[in-house]
Design a protein around this motif. Sequence first.
Motif, short mmCIF file in Angstrom:
data_model
loop_
_atom_site.label_atom_id
_atom_site.label_comp_id
_atom_site.label_asym_id
_atom_site.label_seq_id
_atom_site.Cartn_x
_atom_site.Cartn_y
_atom_site.Cartn_z
N VAL A 1 0.86 -1.17 0.00
CA VAL A 1 0.00 0.00 0.00
C VAL A 1 0.90 1.24 0.00
N CYS B 1 -8.62 -1.52 7.57
CA CYS B 1 -7.53 -2.47 7.27
C CYS B 1 -7.64 -3.70 8.16
N PRO B 2 -7.80 -4.88 7.55
CA PRO B 2 -8.02 -6.09 8.36
C PRO B 2 -6.73 -6.66 8.98
N THR B 3 -5.59 -6.17 8.54
CA THR B 3 -4.33 -6.81 8.98
C THR B 3 -3.44 -5.89 9.83
N ALA C 1 -1.87 -3.37 8.48
CA ALA C 1 -0.80 -2.83 7.61
C ALA C 1 -0.81 -1.31 7.64
N LEU C 2 -1.98 -0.73 7.84
CA LEU C 2 -2.08 0.72 8.04
C LEU C 2 -2.43 0.93 9.50
N LYS D 1 2.56 -6.68 6.17
CA LYS D 1 1.23 -7.15 6.57
C LYS D 1 0.16 -6.93 5.50
N CYS D 2 0.49 -6.15 4.47
CA CYS D 2 -0.54 -5.80 3.48
C CYS D 2 -0.86 -6.98 2.56
N ILE D 3 -2.15 -7.24 2.39
CA ILE D 3 -2.57 -8.34 1.51
C ILE D 3 -3.22 -7.81 0.21
N SER D 4 -3.06 -6.51 -0.01
CA SER D 4 -3.61 -5.85 -1.22
C SER D 4 -5.11 -6.10 -1.42
N CYS D 5 -5.85 -6.09 -0.33
CA CYS D 5 -7.29 -6.33 -0.46
C CYS D 5 -8.01 -5.13 -1.06
N GLY D 6 -7.41 -3.95 -0.94
CA GLY D 6 -8.00 -2.75 -1.56
C GLY D 6 -9.02 -2.02 -0.69
N ALA D 7 -9.30 -2.53 0.50
CA ALA D 7 -10.34 -1.91 1.35
C ALA D 7 -10.00 -0.46 1.68
N CYS D 8 -8.74 -0.20 1.98
CA CYS D 8 -8.33 1.17 2.35
C CYS D 8 -8.45 2.12 1.17
N VAL E 1 -3.13 1.03 -3.81
CA VAL E 1 -2.72 -0.33 -3.50
C VAL E 1 -2.10 -0.98 -4.74
S1 SF4 Z 1 -4.81 -3.12 0.95
FE1 SF4 Z 1 -5.93 -4.16 2.64
S2 SF4 Z 1 -4.32 -5.04 3.91
FE2 SF4 Z 1 -3.29 -3.54 2.57
S3 SF4 Z 1 -3.26 -1.66 3.80
FE3 SF4 Z 1 -5.13 -1.58 2.55
S4 SF4 Z 1 -6.74 -2.45 3.86
FE4 SF4 Z 1 -4.76 -3.02 4.79
#
Ligand code: SF4
Length: 199
Positions: free
Chosen positions: A3, A22-24, A26-27, A42-49, A60
């Motif tokens: 991210v 952020c579920p992990t 990472a932020l 820790k970032c899993i590139s889920c894109g939620a942020c 991301v």
């Molecule tokens: S992409 Fe997902 S895991 Fe990575 S910083 Fe954003 S919310 Fe957190």
Amino acid sequence: MAVLVNFKICDNAKECGGIEVCPTGALSWDEENETIKIDNDKCISCGACERMCPIGAIRVAHSEEEYEKLKQDIENDSRTTKDLFVDRYGAAPLSEFFMINPEELMNKTNEGITLVECYEDDSIQCLLKSIPIKDITSDMPSDTMFYKMEVNEELKQKYEINELPSLLIFKDKNLLGKIEGYYSVEQKEDLINLIKEII
Ligand code: SF4
């Protein structure tokens, strides 16, 4: 993967929605340095942020190549937070310059086009998602004026306003029409076209 935060336009606040979703972890918020902290392990590139950020400051990457490209885009970005905090349609007024009270209304409507945004506290929208006033007026005659006016029930009845914000459009001191409801930055052209149709 990774991210990136474009700190040139990010307001770098503890309340960042990206941190919240952020579920992990990472932020996160770095209390000591008062800044958003990134831990890309820790970032899993889920894109939620990224989806949470209203101004596109969080990006991301899903590959090394994309990471380098986004990093370059951020380096080349000439915007600053100052560019974002300008007066906008539907958002809270920032500058006294745009404010008028109802008693001043008729004196302030000039011989050309005058746009008066009527609002109340409940109608105020996110500053960063709203259309800069200068973008609305840039294509209009150079003497076009724009004001913001807080309205009460009496004024809403007077101008038959059903929805706020509402934009009253005057020409040569005559009310030509109004546009009701909020228009976000994605709807900028729709709003401008509606104003042009009325004038
Ligand atoms: S992409 Fe997902 S895991 Fe990575 S910083 Fe954003 S919310 Fe957190």
